[in-house]
Design a protein around this motif. Sequence first.
Motif, PDB file in Angstrom:
ATOM      1  N   ALA A 269      34.290 -42.731   5.857  1.00  0.00           N
ATOM      2  CA  ALA A 269      35.189 -41.910   6.295  1.00  0.00           C
ATOM      3  C   ALA A 269      35.257 -40.649   5.598  1.00  0.00           C
ATOM      4  CB  ALA A 269      36.567 -42.877   6.016  1.00  0.00           C
ATOM      5  N   ILE A 270      35.622 -39.743   6.325  1.00  0.00           N
ATOM      6  CA  ILE A 270      36.045 -38.197   5.754  1.00  0.00           C
ATOM      7  C   ILE A 270      37.070 -37.670   6.319  1.00  0.00           C
ATOM      8  CG2 ILE A 270      34.398 -37.015   7.268  1.00  0.00           C
ATOM      9  CD1 ILE A 270      34.555 -36.495   3.550  1.00  0.00           C
ATOM     10  N   GLY A 271      37.989 -36.748   5.817  1.00  0.00           N
ATOM     11  CA  GLY A 271      38.950 -36.022   6.347  1.00  0.00           C
ATOM     12  C   GLY A 271      40.194 -35.923   5.644  1.00  0.00           C
ATOM     13  N   GLY A 272      41.111 -35.284   5.978  1.00  0.00           N
ATOM     14  CA  GLY A 272      42.459 -35.329   5.304  1.00  0.00           C
ATOM     15  C   GLY A 272      42.704 -34.092   4.437  1.00  0.00           C
ATOM     16  N   LEU A 273      41.800 -33.481   3.963  1.00  0.00           N
ATOM     17  CA  LEU A 273      42.083 -32.216   3.053  1.00  0.00           C
ATOM     18  C   LEU A 273      41.186 -31.231   3.101  1.00  0.00           C
ATOM     19  CD1 LEU A 273      43.603 -31.437   0.462  1.00  0.00           C
ATOM     20  CD2 LEU A 273      42.221 -32.876  -0.922  1.00  0.00           C
ATOM     21  N   LEU A 274      39.619 -31.489   3.250  1.00  0.00           N
ATOM     22  CA  LEU A 274      38.935 -30.386   3.353  1.00  0.00           C
ATOM     23  C   LEU A 274      39.232 -29.611   4.668  1.00  0.00           C
ATOM     24  CD1 LEU A 274      35.511 -31.702   2.105  1.00  0.00           C
ATOM     25  CD2 LEU A 274      36.601 -30.032   1.345  1.00  0.00           C
ATOM     26  N   TYR A 275      38.632 -28.202   4.929  1.00  0.00           N
ATOM     27  CA  TYR A 275      38.993 -27.341   6.172  1.00  0.00           C
ATOM     28  C   TYR A 275      37.470 -26.551   6.202  1.00  0.00           C
ATOM     29  CZ  TYR A 275      40.636 -23.844   2.793  1.00  0.00           C
ATOM     30  OH  TYR A 275      40.873 -23.048   1.832  1.00  0.00           O
ATOM     31  N   GLY A 276      37.591 -25.845   7.484  1.00  0.00           N
ATOM     32  CA  GLY A 276      36.272 -24.834   7.565  1.00  0.00           C
ATOM     33  C   GLY A 276      35.019 -25.561   7.507  1.00  0.00           C
ATOM     34  N   GLY A 277      34.083 -24.631   6.895  1.00  0.00           N
ATOM     35  CA  GLY A 277      32.757 -24.897   6.652  1.00  0.00           C
ATOM     36  C   GLY A 277      32.607 -25.990   5.774  1.00  0.00           C
ATOM     37  N   ALA A 278      33.282 -26.141   4.861  1.00  0.00           N
ATOM     38  CA  ALA A 278      33.301 -27.344   3.727  1.00  0.00           C
ATOM     39  C   ALA A 278      33.373 -28.642   4.740  1.00  0.00           C
ATOM     40  CB  ALA A 278      34.208 -27.332   2.750  1.00  0.00           C
ATOM     41  N   TYR A 279      34.367 -28.623   5.252  1.00  0.00           N
ATOM     42  CA  TYR A 279      34.704 -29.899   6.058  1.00  0.00           C
ATOM     43  C   TYR A 279      33.361 -30.280   7.102  1.00  0.00           C
ATOM     44  CZ  TYR A 279      36.549 -33.127   9.281  1.00  0.00           C
ATOM     45  OH  TYR A 279      36.873 -34.559  10.239  1.00  0.00           O
ATOM     46  N   LYS A 280      33.224 -29.113   7.939  1.00  0.00           N
ATOM     47  CA  LYS A 280      31.921 -29.615   8.725  1.00  0.00           C
ATOM     48  C   LYS A 280      30.773 -29.974   8.045  1.00  0.00           C
ATOM     49  CE  LYS A 280      33.491 -25.862  12.170  1.00  0.00           C
ATOM     50  NZ  LYS A 280      33.200 -24.565  12.674  1.00  0.00           N
ATOM     51  N   SER A 281      30.443 -29.515   6.721  1.00  0.00           N
ATOM     52  CA  SER A 281      29.351 -29.943   5.937  1.00  0.00           C
ATOM     53  C   SER A 281      29.344 -31.184   5.925  1.00  0.00           C
ATOM     54  CB  SER A 281      28.979 -29.014   4.970  1.00  0.00           C
ATOM     55  OG  SER A 281      28.831 -27.812   5.267  1.00  0.00           O
ATOM     56  N   ALA A 282      30.683 -31.639   5.266  1.00  0.00           N
ATOM     57  CA  ALA A 282      30.974 -32.938   4.666  1.00  0.00           C
ATOM     58  C   ALA A 282      30.798 -34.069   5.872  1.00  0.00           C
ATOM     59  CB  ALA A 282      32.302 -33.135   4.013  1.00  0.00           C
ATOM     60  N   LYS A 283      31.267 -33.655   6.905  1.00  0.00           N
ATOM     61  CA  LYS A 283      31.687 -34.434   8.467  1.00  0.00           C
ATOM     62  C   LYS A 283      29.946 -34.714   8.561  1.00  0.00           C
ATOM     63  CE  LYS A 283      32.756 -34.822  12.765  1.00  0.00           C
ATOM     64  NZ  LYS A 283      33.561 -34.058  14.176  1.00  0.00           N
ATOM     65  N   PHE A 284      29.358 -33.874   8.502  1.00  0.00           N
ATOM     66  CA  PHE A 284      27.871 -33.855   8.985  1.00  0.00           C
ATOM     67  C   PHE A 284      27.217 -34.904   8.193  1.00  0.00           C
ATOM     68  CE2 PHE A 284      23.494 -32.367   8.991  1.00  0.00           C
ATOM     69  CZ  PHE A 284      22.935 -32.562  10.345  1.00  0.00           C
ATOM     70  N   SER A 285      27.248 -34.697   6.606  1.00  0.00           N
ATOM     71  CA  SER A 285      26.598 -35.751   5.776  1.00  0.00           C
ATOM     72  C   SER A 285      26.823 -37.098   5.911  1.00  0.00           C
ATOM     73  CB  SER A 285      26.769 -34.994   4.611  1.00  0.00           C
ATOM     74  OG  SER A 285      26.001 -33.850   4.204  1.00  0.00           O
ATOM     75  N   VAL A 286      28.365 -37.237   6.060  1.00  0.00           N
ATOM     76  CA  VAL A 286      28.852 -38.755   6.000  1.00  0.00           C
ATOM     77  C   VAL A 286      28.346 -39.286   7.347  1.00  0.00           C
ATOM     78  CG1 VAL A 286      30.796 -40.198   5.961  1.00  0.00           C
ATOM     79  CG2 VAL A 286      30.790 -38.300   4.435  1.00  0.00           C
ATOM     80  N   PHE A 287      28.658 -38.710   8.426  1.00  0.00           N
ATOM     81  CA  PHE A 287      28.012 -39.153   9.769  1.00  0.00           C
ATOM     82  C   PHE A 287      26.747 -39.270   9.904  1.00  0.00           C
ATOM     83  CE2 PHE A 287      26.520 -38.716  13.772  1.00  0.00           C
ATOM     84  CZ  PHE A 287      27.259 -39.619  14.603  1.00  0.00           C
ATOM     85  N   GLY A 288      25.800 -38.618   9.278  1.00  0.00           N
ATOM     86  CA  GLY A 288      24.533 -38.817   9.178  1.00  0.00           C
ATOM     87  C   GLY A 288      24.136 -40.045   8.397  1.00  0.00           C
TER      88      GLY A 288
END
Length: 354
Positions: A269-288
């Motif tokens: 899981a990811i989300g709930g606190l990060l935003y912007g580019g940092a969130y997009k990068s984190a989401k991409f890595s966890v999903f990947g």
Amino acid sequence: MTMKHLSRIVAALSFMVAAVGAAEAQNVRILGRSVADPDGGFSIQWPGSGFEARFEGKSLRATIDDYGDNWLNVDVDGVVTRVDLEEGIHNYTLFSGAAGMHTIKVTRRTGSTTGPTRFANIRADKLVRTDESARRILVIGDSITSGFGVEGKDRTCSYSYDTHNADLAYPGFVARALGADLQSVSVDGRGLVRNYSGDDATMKTLAWQSLQDDETPWPVASWKPQVVVINIGTNDFNAGDPGDEFDAAYVSLLRKIRYAWPDAEVYGAIGGLLYGGAYKSAKFSVFGAVETVRNTGDKKTHFIEFTPPSTGRRYGCDWHPGIDAQKFMASQVQAAIRRDLGWEPVPGKTDLIA
């Protein structure tokens, strides 16, 4: 380590020698991970950990050793009160009331960074362990998972013990709604390969320890969760993309979890606190990472994106999820569990998640 914590360790060791036999048979069911003490007591440190028991009588008392920075939630027959622990070894009355049979559940509302709490002796008439649940959930995370600032009125308040409540974080909501036993192995400010600050141990190591301050490996065969939720990455990506090291470590963590618990449903899981580019990068890595494992044939590993709406108490202190955001995140986890395991809520838990 602060001088305060060092002095507490010395005092605790002295007490252990002097109190042989004081705890006797605890006759309580320990919740979460713990470390047994030679005198018969036990220590906890992870948020939401504690004990549960049934007892007969007008009171229940406990001898507790703490640094003085931890607070407990004490639930007796559904009525919850807060107990603020003092530094040192003290006797506490955790319940005083009408005679009869009662059920008590005592959990740490504070996070693991405030040091361990040791229960040396728990006393009541006819103290009996409650039964273990057939449902077991393990959550590995950071301050979002531990309930950091959840009781704050908005994002502008600063963190305090008064606003930290593990029972009001999404793992607590899910476990209570589903009648599941919970291990919340979460540390504020820690990431998988990079922490919010400092070079202390990361969750890559801490996730497998008995306590944050006890490097004894947790015996994974002793407690087999059917559900494992990983919510790590916010601290890794807070200062920018950590790169391939994070991706490789996340895949390795997923595989290690699968080896430990072959039949568990695992959620990255990811989300709930990060935003912007940092969130997009984190989401991409966890999903990947999740897709990498799924592509090897592991269809029991899934991805969850936490998407709490910007309504109600969306934020607690320091931009962390507030109580309404935590409830929404809990509903997302519960929906995934219902889909994959068919677990329905326990009747009567309408105050939690529908």
